[in-house]
Write a protein that holds these residues in place. Structure first.
Motif, PDB file in Angstrom:
ATOM      1  N   GLY A  94      79.392   9.588 -36.627  1.00 24.70           N
ATOM      2  CA  GLY A  94      79.029   8.376 -37.339  1.00 24.70           C
ATOM      3  C   GLY A  94      77.749   8.551 -38.133  1.00 24.70           C
ATOM      4  O   GLY A  94      77.747   8.269 -39.375  1.00 24.70           O
ATOM      5  N   GLU A  95      76.589   9.007 -37.640  1.00 28.20           N
ATOM      6  CA  GLU A  95      75.634   9.055 -38.334  1.00 28.20           C
ATOM      7  C   GLU A  95      75.684  10.021 -39.594  1.00 28.20           C
ATOM      8  O   GLU A  95      75.124   9.832 -40.650  1.00 28.20           O
ATOM      9  CB  GLU A  95      74.138   9.616 -37.629  1.00 28.20           C
ATOM     10  N   TYR A  96      76.517  11.244 -39.470  1.00 26.34           N
ATOM     11  CA  TYR A  96      76.454  11.963 -40.437  1.00 26.34           C
ATOM     12  C   TYR A  96      77.398  11.604 -41.738  1.00 26.34           C
ATOM     13  O   TYR A  96      77.337  11.903 -42.806  1.00 26.34           O
ATOM     14  CB  TYR A  96      77.122  13.389 -40.056  1.00 26.34           C
ATOM     15  N   ILE A  97      78.489  10.819 -41.420  1.00 24.19           N
ATOM     16  CA  ILE A  97      79.344  10.115 -42.316  1.00 24.19           C
ATOM     17  C   ILE A  97      78.506   9.141 -43.031  1.00 24.19           C
ATOM     18  O   ILE A  97      78.544   9.018 -44.476  1.00 24.19           O
ATOM     19  CB  ILE A  97      80.561   9.580 -41.566  1.00 24.19           C
ATOM     20  N   LYS A  98      77.726   8.361 -42.467  1.00 21.30           N
ATOM     21  CA  LYS A  98      76.621   7.244 -42.795  1.00 21.30           C
ATOM     22  C   LYS A  98      75.917   7.983 -43.816  1.00 21.30           C
ATOM     23  O   LYS A  98      75.516   7.216 -44.982  1.00 21.30           O
ATOM     24  CB  LYS A  98      75.970   6.388 -42.092  1.00 21.30           C
ATOM     25  N   THR A  99      75.184   9.068 -43.783  1.00 17.48           N
ATOM     26  CA  THR A  99      74.123   9.808 -44.545  1.00 17.48           C
ATOM     27  C   THR A  99      74.847  10.515 -45.580  1.00 17.48           C
ATOM     28  O   THR A  99      74.271  11.334 -46.442  1.00 17.48           O
ATOM     29  CB  THR A  99      73.239  10.491 -43.671  1.00 17.48           C
ATOM     30  N   GLY A 100      76.371  10.750 -45.780  1.00 21.77           N
ATOM     31  CA  GLY A 100      76.828  11.681 -46.684  1.00 21.77           C
ATOM     32  C   GLY A 100      76.906  12.853 -46.265  1.00 21.77           C
ATOM     33  O   GLY A 100      77.587  13.617 -47.317  1.00 21.77           O
TER      34      GLY A 100
END
Length: 319
Positions: free
Chosen positions: A210-216
């Protein structure tokens, strides 16, 4: 009955775990997490522990991470060292069943006590941000040309994501036994491999990506759900023409040899924990789908799921 006699009787009942939840002091729980830190089981176990304390069911929760062999190493330690312990819990899920099917370890989850299924979640396929591929179709076309050239990174062999990749391969006419699947012992290892470009595609739950998807830093290219997931800007595999739908689920077991009363008390504690704000926040934050199922109904679900997973894995050439 004299007051001192009554108090001694009450203490004896409490020690035996026979008192109802409301009459027992908050427990000091031990939580076995049969995976390395940073993965889905770790997130689930710690979220449950926090909720148990918020609910007043536990005064403390001690966590023990023991990764390896799709949870079989932690399972063996849990079963062998906690017989009759009403304060011991273990997080588990579909991944453990897949590992038991493929690895055939000497210890089986049937030796522990089923308490509750907590949640379900679908798998997300991601590319590192700098990948030359842009879509699942790009990846599939490359796999069809040369199956070994596409490295799929995910959880242990027999995990939900491994099964999803095998199902996808079979769906597009690729021999599932030819896929290049790289198994990792925990979510942290998988994330590092994806971000480092050591695998072509990553597969896991939104919890881990999730956090890596949100930060691109990761680009989602497909999910294994029936419908699109909130917070994941990617179509389902089914939308893209690949009939692959599979969900992971996670639950919690108690120690072997606990009494019916102790089992009920633990189930009541877990049920109460899932009603807390803490748990509801974890569910929303991690894109989980609540799926509470307790006691014997959960035990039957696990038995049925074991049979279903084995059938899928045989069909996909994994067993």
């Amino acid at each position: 009955m004299r007051r001192d006699t009554f108090l001694r009787s009450l203490l004896a009942l409490a020690a035996a775990g026979a008192l109802p939840l409301s009459a027992r002091a908050a427990a000091n729980l031990k939580m076995m997490i049969p995976a390395n830190p940073g993965g889905g089981w770790d997130t689930t176990g710690r979220a449950l522990g926090k909720a148990l304390m918020e609910a007043g069911a536990a005064s403390s929760v001690n966590y023990d991470n023991k990764g390896g062999a799709a949870g079989a190493i932690g399972l063996a330690q849990f079963v062998n060292s906690n017989k009759g312990n009403p304060d011991a819990l273990m997080v588990m899920g579909a991944v453990m069943l897949g590992g038991i099917i493929t690895g055939k370890p000497p210890v089986n989850v049937t030796q522990a006590t089923p308490l509750a299924r907590l949640l379900s979640e679908s798998q997300v396929f991601v590319l590192p941000a700098n990948s030359p591929f842009k879509t699942m179709k790009d990846v599939v076309e490359q796999m069809k040309k040369d199956p070994g050239s596409v490295k799929w990174g995910g959880g242990s062999r027999g995990s939900t994501e491994h099964i999803a990749v095998a199902m996808l391969a079979r769906e597009v006419g690729v021999d599932p036994t030819k896929i290049n699947y790289v198994a990792f012992r925990g979510g942290g290892e998988a994330v590092a491999a994806i971000l480092g470009g050591n695998v072509t595609v990553g597969a896991s739950a939104f919890t881990e990506f999730g956090e890596y998807i949100k930060t691109g830093k990761m680009k989602p290219i497909g999910v294994t759900a029936e419908q699109r997931l909130k917070d994941v800007d990617a179509p389902t595999l089914k939308e893209q023409g690949y009939n692959v739908v599979i969900s992971n689920w996670r639950g919690v077991y108690g120690a072997p040899g606990i009494t019916a009363e102790q089992r009920k008390a633990l189930i009541d504690m877990i049920t109460k924990a899932t009603q807390t704000n803490s748990w509801k926040q974890s569910v929303a934050q991690n894109n989980w789908t609540p799926a509470l199922l307790t006691g014997d109904a959960f035990g039957k679900f696990v038995d049925d799921e074991f049979a279903n997973l084995r059938a899928i894995m045989v069909k996909s050439g994994m067993v």
